[in-house]
Design a protein around this motif. Structure first.
Motif, mmCIF file in Angstrom:
data_model
loop_
_atom_site.group_PDB
_atom_site.id
_atom_site.type_symbol
_atom_site.label_atom_id
_atom_site.label_comp_id
_atom_site.label_asym_id
_atom_site.label_seq_id
_atom_site.Cartn_x
_atom_site.Cartn_y
_atom_site.Cartn_z
ATOM 1 N N GLU A 38 0.819 -1.219 0.000
ATOM 2 C CA GLU A 38 0.000 0.000 0.000
ATOM 3 C C GLU A 38 0.852 1.267 0.000
ATOM 4 O O GLU A 38 0.422 2.325 -0.408
ATOM 5 N N ILE A 39 2.086 1.117 0.497
ATOM 6 C CA ILE A 39 2.968 2.291 0.472
ATOM 7 C C ILE A 39 3.803 2.200 -0.808
ATOM 8 O O ILE A 39 4.676 1.328 -0.929
ATOM 9 N N GLU A 40 3.513 3.066 -1.728
ATOM 10 C CA GLU A 40 4.211 2.968 -3.007
ATOM 11 C C GLU A 40 5.641 3.455 -2.840
ATOM 12 O O GLU A 40 5.886 4.530 -2.299
ATOM 13 N N ASN A 41 6.560 2.589 -3.237
ATOM 14 C CA ASN A 41 7.941 3.000 -3.268
ATOM 15 C C ASN A 41 8.479 3.528 -1.927
ATOM 16 O O ASN A 41 8.943 4.675 -1.842
ATOM 17 N N PRO A 42 8.459 2.720 -0.890
ATOM 18 C CA PRO A 42 8.973 3.206 0.409
ATOM 19 C C PRO A 42 10.482 3.448 0.320
ATOM 20 O O PRO A 42 11.191 2.750 -0.406
ATOM 21 N N GLU A 43 10.925 4.420 1.037
ATOM 22 C CA GLU A 43 12.334 4.777 0.988
ATOM 23 C C GLU A 43 13.128 3.916 1.968
ATOM 24 O O GLU A 43 12.663 3.669 3.075
ATOM 25 N N ILE A 44 14.306 3.490 1.559
ATOM 26 C CA ILE A 44 15.180 2.773 2.491
ATOM 27 C C ILE A 44 16.525 3.475 2.482
ATOM 28 O O ILE A 44 17.000 3.892 1.419
ATOM 29 N N GLU A 45 17.115 3.617 3.642
ATOM 30 C CA GLU A 45 18.429 4.256 3.649
ATOM 31 C C GLU A 45 19.490 3.210 3.318
ATOM 32 O O GLU A 45 19.466 2.109 3.865
ATOM 33 N N ALA A 46 20.395 3.550 2.422
ATOM 34 C CA ALA A 46 21.430 2.609 2.003
ATOM 35 C C ALA A 46 22.689 3.384 1.639
ATOM 36 O O ALA A 46 22.631 4.597 1.432
ATOM 37 N N ASN A 47 23.806 2.644 1.564
ATOM 38 C CA ASN A 47 25.073 3.264 1.169
ATOM 39 C C ASN A 47 25.454 4.397 2.111
ATOM 40 O O ASN A 47 25.944 5.433 1.686
ATOM 41 N N THR A 48 25.187 4.209 3.398
ATOM 42 C CA THR A 48 25.628 5.185 4.394
ATOM 43 C C THR A 48 26.509 4.461 5.414
ATOM 44 O O THR A 48 26.529 3.222 5.462
ATOM 45 N N ARG A 49 27.199 5.231 6.213
ATOM 46 C CA ARG A 49 28.200 4.683 7.126
ATOM 47 C C ARG A 49 27.573 3.766 8.185
ATOM 48 O O ARG A 49 26.555 4.114 8.783
ATOM 49 N N THR A 50 28.199 2.621 8.402
ATOM 50 C CA THR A 50 27.765 1.727 9.476
ATOM 51 C C THR A 50 28.153 2.360 10.813
ATOM 52 O O THR A 50 29.228 2.954 10.920
ATOM 53 N N ILE A 51 27.293 2.214 11.804
ATOM 54 C CA ILE A 51 27.613 2.772 13.127
ATOM 55 C C ILE A 51 28.854 2.056 13.674
ATOM 56 O O ILE A 51 28.876 0.822 13.731
ATOM 57 N N PRO A 52 29.876 2.810 14.074
ATOM 58 C CA PRO A 52 31.087 2.149 14.593
ATOM 59 C C PRO A 52 30.749 1.237 15.764
ATOM 60 O O PRO A 52 29.939 1.587 16.623
ATOM 61 N N GLY A 53 31.348 0.066 15.744
ATOM 62 C CA GLY A 53 31.124 -0.875 16.844
ATOM 63 C C GLY A 53 30.094 -1.934 16.519
ATOM 64 O O GLY A 53 30.071 -2.992 17.138
ATOM 65 N N ILE A 54 29.270 -1.670 15.538
ATOM 66 C CA ILE A 54 28.262 -2.673 15.146
ATOM 67 C C ILE A 54 28.940 -3.774 14.334
ATOM 68 O O ILE A 54 29.825 -3.486 13.535
ATOM 69 N N ILE A 55 28.554 -5.008 14.592
ATOM 70 C CA ILE A 55 29.173 -6.097 13.823
ATOM 71 C C ILE A 55 28.447 -6.217 12.493
ATOM 72 O O ILE A 55 27.325 -6.716 12.402
ATOM 73 N N THR A 56 29.102 -5.726 11.449
ATOM 74 C CA THR A 56 28.513 -5.730 10.112
ATOM 75 C C THR A 56 29.277 -6.726 9.241
ATOM 76 O O THR A 56 30.421 -7.061 9.533
ATOM 77 N N ASN A 57 28.657 -7.177 8.171
ATOM 78 C CA ASN A 57 29.351 -8.081 7.253
ATOM 79 C C ASN A 57 30.121 -7.318 6.179
ATOM 80 O O ASN A 57 30.784 -7.916 5.348
ATOM 81 N N ARG A 58 29.974 -6.009 6.186
ATOM 82 C CA ARG A 58 30.609 -5.209 5.140
ATOM 83 C C ARG A 58 32.130 -5.325 5.104
ATOM 84 O O ARG A 58 32.760 -5.591 6.124
#
Ligand code: CFN
Ligand code: HCA
Length: 534
Positions: free
Chosen positions: A33-53
């Motif tokens: 129902e929500i057309e084209n919801p926005e997602i944040e991407a390609n931004t800095r990972t919060i330091p300290g978070i265990i990311t796979n990047r």
């Protein structure tokens, strides 16, 4: 079981408030129902978070440069960076006549403390001289790691001097790990240099054969590229170059003669496709050779583009023969996969590409996402025209390209191309959000905490991701299928690949291992949902 907004709220509440605020923008429940919801991407990972990047260096040297077999790739930096980008990604390459193959070697200046203090340029220069003396490559790459940028070694000057001294191409890449926010910046750095210094520099003027194509964004993991080439050659295509799986500098230099560029991984290589079109007049077509249906669609789109009766007939004959051969085998495996659910989280395009193959086996992807993709990969560029595919330009300057006066050749009249673009959307592609089903979850840059929380909530039957989370997930009692390295299996692309994937995934389900593992929620009434029953 579907995740509700209330579940998400509970998950966010476990995070510190600043983290919560950030992560809310990266997680969506698909809601038509929500057309084209926005997602944040390609931004800095919060330091300290265990990311796979990973980092820019991994994207440049490890992903894009690494598979090119006839260049010596020197890592200017500590040995760990060189080793990681050589031994872990599966850069498979065949021996070919007249093309050297250095893929089995890892080259590094192995910087030590004294090099950091006094500078590493001399060491790099000496290494290039040694490489030329021993191996005589036609071209060399130098990739910068973090310390190189921090101490200010001028790798571009070293490359220029070496190029003059030895008369071979020496390309320097300022892909220090801290550039940008992920691997993605590194893809861009590598691609910009190829467009400027490699593609179009070969001697060829004309395509060597009918139906000549380049295969872009195919990295030959597990032999995927070989399977795709097998099918294409069988139909009658001539593959001029592959970027960059089992790739060659010699072949890339003549990539300008191909009549069409196929783009398999859109994330890492869209820059090149657009630039080649501007510079040499070669249109590009987005393809996907993962999954039977997608493979068939890609082959038919290609036939439409070339618009040749014989090629079209051959395309249909090969499709019919291959489907008749592989479908009965896949059907057997699919019996073990019916109504199962999957998480599909990979770096860029695979988080989307593998969903079709899962679906063909009867497995629905209930959570998916990308490590480092951009908004256009989620939302689709055609949907938001203002989002350029190379949104990395905010970190890495975009390369300005004009038509090459000597080499530009329209591969097809503008009228014909316009007409074709109507029939096959050459540059239009839906993002992941379009394909996800109602109520399913999309997560950008999934982290370790969220991985565990979503597993407890959704209890998927299979988890697909990479080496960094595989074993945690298996210890939770869930089969994990690596979609980066394919767990050293493969190919998974094309017709044969679909059979291999069906076999490996159903083997994962059938393994008796899971009877010996007790997932944490089995001993915890709260996690198992028992407390809510009755
Ligand atoms: S082979 Fe590709 S398909 S190139 Fe890219 S975005 Fe990585 S190395 Mo890992 S498996 Fe992955 Fe994609 Fe394109 Fe591979 S999903 S993360 S940088 N990727
Ligand atoms: C990289 C390479 C990688 C890592 C895979 C993984 C790959 O990002 O540097 O985390 O399992 O495919 O080899 O994506």
């Amino acid at each position: 079981m579907a995740v509700t907004e209330k579940d998400l709220q509970e998950l966010f509440e476990k995070m510190p408030s600043k983290v919560q605020k950030n992560r809310r923008k990266h997680i969506l429940i698909k809601n038509g129902e929500i057309e084209n919801p926005e997602i944040e991407a390609n931004t800095r990972t919060i330091p300290g978070i265990i990311t796979n990047r990973g980092c820019a260096y991994a994207g440049c040297k490890g992903v894009v440069l690494g598979p090119i077999k006839d260049m010596v790739h020197i890592t200017h930096g500590p040995i760990g960076c060189a080793y990681y980008t050589w031994g872990t990604r599966r850069n498979k390459a065949k021996r070919e006549d007249n093309i050297k193959n250095f893929i089995n070697y890892s080259f590094s200046t192995d910087m030590q403390e004294s090099d950091i203090v006094f500078g590493g340029e001399k060491k790099l220069t000496a290494m290039i001289d040694e490489v030329v003396e021993i191996l005589q490559p036609k071209a060399i790459t130098i990739s910068a790691t973090c310390p190189v940028g921090l101490i200010g070694d001028d790798i571009n000057a070293v490359a220029r001097e070496a190029q003059k001294r030895h008369g071979i191409q020496v390309l320097a890449f300022s892909c220090e790990g801290y550039k940008g926010v992920s691997q993605s910046a590194g893809h861009h750095i590598a691609n910009n240099s190829f467009v400027e210094h490699v593609i179009g520099k070969g001697e060829q003027e004309e395509a060597p054969a009918k139906f000549s194509i380049n295969l872009l964004g195919e990295y030959n993991i597990g032999g995927d590229g070989w399977e795709v080439e097998r099918i294409l050659k069988d139909i009658g295509y001539h593959v001029v170059s592959v970027m960059t799986g089992d790739g060659s500098w010699e072949q890339m230099r003549n990539a300008h003669v191909a009549e069409l560029n196929l783009v398999q991984c859109h994330r890492s290589i869209n820059y090149i496709a657009e630039k080649i079109e501007t510079k040499y007049g070669t249109p590009w077509l987005k393809v996907n050779f993962v999954g039977i249906e997608s493979t068939i669609k890609s082959l038919r789109d290609m036939a439409l583009y070339f618009d040749d009766a014989e090629l079209t007939a051959r395309t249909e004959a090969v499709i019919a023969r291959e489907v008749a051969r592989v479908q009965p085998i896949i059907d057997q495996y699919a019996k073990l996969c019916q109504n199962k659910t999957a998480f599909c989280f990979v770096g860029g395009s695979r988080g989307h590409h593998f969903q079709g193959l899962f679906r063909e086996l009867g497995i629905e992807t209930i959570l998916a996402g990308y490590e480092f993709a951009h908004r256009d990969d989620y939302e689709g560029r055609d949907i938001i025209p203002s989002i350029k595919p190379d949104a990395d330009s905010k970190n890495i300057p975009d390369l300005h390209v004009e038509a090459d006066p000597k080499r530009f050749r329209l591969k097809m009249s503008p009228e014909k191309l316009a007409e074709l673009k109507q029939r096959i959307p050459l540059s239009d592609y839906p993002g992941m959000n379009v394909d996800m089903k109602e109520g399913h979850i999309i997560v950008d840059d999934l982290n370790h905490f969220e991985t565990e929380e979503f597993i407890k909530l959704l209890k998927p039957d299979i988890f697909s991701s990479g080496i960094k989370d595989k074993y945690v997930v298996q210890k939770m009692g869930i089969p994990a299928k690596q979609l980066h390295s394919y767990d050293y299996s493969g190919p998974y692309a094309g017709f044969n690949g679909a059979v291999n994937f069906a076999r490996d995934v159903s083997m994962g389900f059938a393994s008796p291992t899971w009877n010996f593992i007790t997932p944490p929620w089995k001993n915890s009434p709260a996690l198992s949902g028992e407390m809510n029953e009755g």
